[in-house]
Design a protein around this motif. Structure first.
Motif: not given
Lengths: 109, 109
Positions: A22, A25-26, A104, B81-82, B84-86, B88
């Motif tokens: 995580m 990812s930033k 969301k 969900e998790w 999906s975040y990555f 991106q």
DNA sequence: TATTTGAGTAACTTAAAGGTTACACATTAT
DNA sequence: ATAATGTGTAACCTTTAAGTTACTCAAATA
């Protein structure tokens, strides 16, 4: 830790490793940068990083004595593939994303 | 086993549990049906099933003395969900997300 | 050159997941 | 009623992931 050989599922089973992903990812971060975000010792973080690297979730670029970590797609592939299989039961992944976003973002149209 | 309280990521970290889910994706099966597919003892399978149930990956319907297991969507949500975040980062699904958002939100820039 | 800093490794400990066997208890069948 | 079957639980054991501290080494800095 003795470098256990974990599969992709075991890799993300650890909350610290998910947190590392995580963070990456930033920003691309060094080992010490990452360690600064955790309560555990630097060697512990260092080992998580090694696991993430050897399983294809991150890549590392040496820059002098520092090592910069960045996300790598490969590691996520097996997971995406596995989930895609089960998505057959719940409708398309796109549909899931849609639902997720509707939840969301509380989209009103 | 003492019923550990696992999160969704830990649940699918176990190959046997993933195998159970895979079997259930083809047929709804009883506990014994499932156990027949494994080398380990039935109680071991029974505990895996309990974990899968309490974490929302399967639901169980009692029929006499038998218990029929079937896949349940809920447990997969956190994982989707998790991931999906990555997603991106890798663009494959980013396109979809973008289109989706542009559609739903009618984003004007 | 001496010192500090970033990072990996080795040896060890601990916590807990995952397995086993033995047993209990309904439900079904004989 | 008795036996067999389907299943859950308890107590226990083993393995191993994940953490620790102590150490080493190379690169940067004073």
């Amino acid at each position: 830790m003795a470098e256990p050989r974990l599969d992709a599922f075991q890799v993300i089973a650890d909350a610290s490793r998910r947190q590392i992903l995580m963070l990456l990812s930033k920003n691309n971060l060094t080992v010490n940068n990452l360690a600064g975000n955790f309560d555990m010792s630097r060697p512990a973080v260092s080992k998580h990083i090694k696991i993430l690297q050897t399983t294809g979730f991150i890549s590392i670029t040496d820059k002098g004595r520092e090592r910069y970590c960045s996300l790598k797609k490969e590691g996520f592939d097996a997971l995406n593939e596995w989930l895609s299989y089960f998505d057959q039961f719940w409708g398309s992944k796109l549909k899931n994303l849609e639902n997720l976003m509707n939840d969301k973002l509380k989209i009103k149209n």
